[in-house]
Design a protein around this motif. Structure first.
Motif, PDB file in Angstrom:
ATOM      1  N   CYS A   1       0.498  -1.003  -0.230  1.00  0.00           N
ATOM      2  CA  CYS A   1      -0.105  -0.094   0.210  1.00  0.00           C
ATOM      3  C   CYS A   1       0.630   1.134  -0.221  1.00  0.00           C
ATOM      4  CB  CYS A   1      -0.734  -0.229   1.546  1.00  0.00           C
ATOM      5  SG  CYS A   1      -2.102   1.583   1.364  1.00  0.00           S
TER       6      CYS A   1
ATOM      7  N   ARG B   1       0.103   4.379   0.649  1.00  0.00           N
ATOM      8  CA  ARG B   1      -0.092   5.413   2.117  1.00  0.00           C
ATOM      9  C   ARG B   1      -0.060   4.311   2.818  1.00  0.00           C
ATOM     10  NH1 ARG B   1      -4.862   9.246   3.376  1.00  0.00           N
ATOM     11  NH2 ARG B   1      -4.478   9.499   1.138  1.00  0.00           N
TER      12      ARG B   1
ATOM     13  N   ARG C   1      -4.504   5.627  -1.528  1.00  0.00           N
ATOM     14  CA  ARG C   1      -4.510   4.176  -0.735  1.00  0.00           C
ATOM     15  C   ARG C   1      -5.007   2.754  -1.244  1.00  0.00           C
ATOM     16  NH1 ARG C   1      -8.347   8.632   0.902  1.00  0.00           N
ATOM     17  NH2 ARG C   1      -8.088   8.891   3.179  1.00  0.00           N
TER      18      ARG C   1
ATOM     19  N   PHE D   1      -5.971   0.066  -0.211  1.00  0.00           N
ATOM     20  CA  PHE D   1      -7.723  -0.589  -0.774  1.00  0.00           C
ATOM     21  C   PHE D   1      -7.930  -0.042   0.267  1.00  0.00           C
ATOM     22  CE2 PHE D   1      -3.648  -2.882   0.718  1.00  0.00           C
ATOM     23  CZ  PHE D   1      -3.269  -4.259   0.133  1.00  0.00           C
TER      24      PHE D   1
ATOM     25  N   ALA E   1      -5.388  -5.694   5.085  1.00  0.00           N
ATOM     26  CA  ALA E   1      -4.700  -4.758   5.473  1.00  0.00           C
ATOM     27  C   ALA E   1      -5.113  -4.055   6.351  1.00  0.00           C
ATOM     28  CB  ALA E   1      -4.085  -4.849   4.166  1.00  0.00           C
TER      29      ALA E   1
ATOM     30  N   CYS F   1      -3.697  -2.382  10.065  1.00  0.00           N
ATOM     31  CA  CYS F   1      -2.812  -1.556   9.954  1.00  0.00           C
ATOM     32  C   CYS F   1      -2.588  -0.609  11.097  1.00  0.00           C
ATOM     33  CB  CYS F   1      -3.403  -0.334   8.337  1.00  0.00           C
ATOM     34  SG  CYS F   1      -2.207   0.254   7.837  1.00  0.00           S
TER      35      CYS F   1
ATOM     36  N   ALA G   1      -4.191   2.964  10.040  1.00  0.00           N
ATOM     37  CA  ALA G   1      -5.521   3.065   9.850  1.00  0.00           C
ATOM     38  C   ALA G   1      -6.145   4.135  10.618  1.00  0.00           C
ATOM     39  CB  ALA G   1      -6.130   1.586  10.968  1.00  0.00           C
TER      40      ALA G   1
ATOM     41  N   CYS H   1      -5.254   7.090   8.059  1.00  0.00           N
ATOM     42  CA  CYS H   1      -4.912   7.094   7.093  1.00  0.00           C
ATOM     43  C   CYS H   1      -7.219   7.596   6.727  1.00  0.00           C
ATOM     44  CB  CYS H   1      -5.070   5.887   7.100  1.00  0.00           C
ATOM     45  SG  CYS H   1      -5.430   5.340   4.482  1.00  0.00           S
ATOM     46  N   TRP H   2      -7.695   7.278   7.446  1.00  0.00           N
ATOM     47  CA  TRP H   2      -8.632   7.474   7.279  1.00  0.00           C
ATOM     48  C   TRP H   2     -10.222   8.381   8.084  1.00  0.00           C
ATOM     49  CZ3 TRP H   2     -10.808   4.953   3.088  1.00  0.00           C
ATOM     50  CH2 TRP H   2     -10.122   4.486   2.501  1.00  0.00           C
TER      51      TRP H   2
HETATM   52  S1  SF4 Z   1      -5.239   1.612   5.974  1.00  0.00           S
HETATM   53 FE1  SF4 Z   1      -3.061   1.183   5.441  1.00  0.00          FE
HETATM   54  S2  SF4 Z   1      -3.470  -0.270   4.268  1.00  0.00           S
HETATM   55 FE2  SF4 Z   1      -5.788   1.123   4.409  1.00  0.00          FE
HETATM   56  S3  SF4 Z   1      -5.411   2.343   2.987  1.00  0.00           S
HETATM   57 FE3  SF4 Z   1      -4.203   3.494   4.802  1.00  0.00          FE
HETATM   58  S4  SF4 Z   1      -2.809   3.117   4.881  1.00  0.00           S
HETATM   59 FE4  SF4 Z   1      -3.156   1.612   3.201  1.00  0.00          FE
END
Ligand code: SF4
Length: 378
Positions: free
Chosen positions: A39, A41, A228, A230, A238, A242, A245, A248-249
């Motif tokens: 990944c 990101r 990203r 995934f 994943a 992670c 996570a 990222c989100w």
């Molecule tokens: S949570 Fe982790 S594995 Fe999933 S898209 Fe974001 S960085 Fe990538």
């Protein structure tokens, strides 16, 4: 004999396993590794030195580590293969599960480091563990794109610089570049130990693609510039495990899934809906084709057909229905009039109105056959 003292409920053994796993040197490394090419990101968070925001114990990955350790130790002791060897260049590092040297290369090493059975060409091997749920896909399609990038990177590093000149492998480093010609991916099923080996020639194009992949990560100024790869927690495993996570989100807002954080305005909604419609179209075409195949092979016996195996399984369906005979007996006991032609619905209603339990019986419906198509190993 003394009696063991129980001071409280037993802690989960995974807590101990996780603590050991977290203390491993690889868990603290920030430099990009060959295994970080799944990944973009996630690799970017690592490259920019972000602290992990999440920690989830993954028993599956800990089991994978234990399997690795056990199998590579066995391969070293029994076959004399080189295991867990380090490679690196300025951008990327890696630890190769297994290197099986050919006779000519092995002769340049002290006897204790030579394989018992040399390979016919220098081979780099990576061991992967899989659940039984992904086994069919593994046999059918072999290595995934990230797995290929990882193992081709190991081979490229050996081809260009040889083993890293670090403690524990200085003798190997003196060999200089090793010409690797074969890649071996060994898959082990975590549920039943089944083994599947895929051997392919070293592919410099995939190795080059991995260099480019890593370069894109190192060119970002911020992790959010990286893609990203995934679809997020709850969809891709994943992301469920992670360490970045939340970075990222974001955190879930108002009890909604974190993917909802990506939608800010009507334009975002429109884009997501367009994706939905496109995905639905593909799914519906694929579903129609599957139903067509199901009907076409309806009269075919189970067995092997080309690269696939056809199986049939029957699912018995059971349901609870009012038991008419028992109801007649209850009506009889109560002296209530029984319809000359027993009327199940009226009788049920009468029992319910009288506050009596409706006797039920289990009805087994004719089983429906379910189709199963699985990969056949050559
Ligand atoms: S949570 Fe982790 S594995 Fe999933 S898209 Fe974001 S960085 Fe990538």
């Amino acid at each position: 004999m003394s009696t063991p003292t129980i001071t409280g409920p037993s802690p989960s053994i995974w807590v101990a396993a996780d603590a050991i796993d977290r203390a491993r040197p690889r868990s603290r490394q920030r430099q990009l590794g060959a295994s970080d090419t799944a990944c973009e990101r996630r690799a970017a968070y690592k490259f920019h030195g972000w602290e992990p925001t999440d920690h989830v114990i993954s028993p599956a990955s800990v089991l994978g580590t234990y399997t690795h350790e056990g199998l590579t130790t066995a391969a070293r002791k029994e076959f004399g293969w080189l295991v867990e060897k380090k490679v690196a260049d300025a951008t990327v590092r890696g630890s190769i599960d297994i290197v099986q040297l050919d006779r000519v290369t092995a002769r340049q090493l002290p006897r204790r480091l030579r394989p018992r059975v040399p390979a016919d060409e220098n081979t780099v091997e990576d061991i992967k563990t899989r659940t039984v749920y992904r086994w069919d896909e593994t046999i059918r399609y072999g290595a995934t794109a990230p797995e290929l990038r990882q193992v081709m990177t190991y081979a490229r590093l050996l081809n260009s610089g040889g083993f890293a000149d670090v403690d524990g492998q200085r003798v190997l480093a003196r060999l200089g570049p090793i010409r690797v010609e074969r890649i071996r991916l060994r898959y082990i099923c975590r549920d039943n130990g089944e083994e599947f080996v895929q051997e392919i020639p070293y592919d410099p194009d995939i190795a080059e693609e991995a260099v480019w992949w890593l370069q894109r990560v190192t060119e970002t100024e911020h992790p959010e510039q990286a893609r990203r790869d995934f679809l997020g927690p709850g969809i891709d495993a994943a992301c469920d495990y992670c360490p970045f996570a939340t970075a990222c989100w974001g955190a879930p807002a108002n009890g909604r899934p974190v993917q909802a954080n990506l939608v800010h305005d009507n334009e975002d909604v429109a884009k997501h809906l367009a994706d939905y419609v496109a995905a639905h179209r593909q799914w519906s075409e694929a579903d129609k084709l599957k139903r067509f195949v199901r009907k076409s092979v309806d009269g075919t016996d189970a067995g092997r057909y080309g690269a696939n195996r056809l199986d049939w399984s029957e699912e018995e369906k059971k349901e609870q229905r009012p038991d008419l005979r028992a109801m007649i007996e209850i009506f009889d006991t109560l002296g209530a009039p029984i319809p000359t032609v027993p009327d199940e619905d009226r009788m049920v209603k009468a029992l319910v109105t009288a506050g009596l339990a409706v006797p039920m019986r289990t009805v087994v419906k004719r089983p429906s056959r379910r189709i199963g198509v699985s990969a056949v190993r050559e």
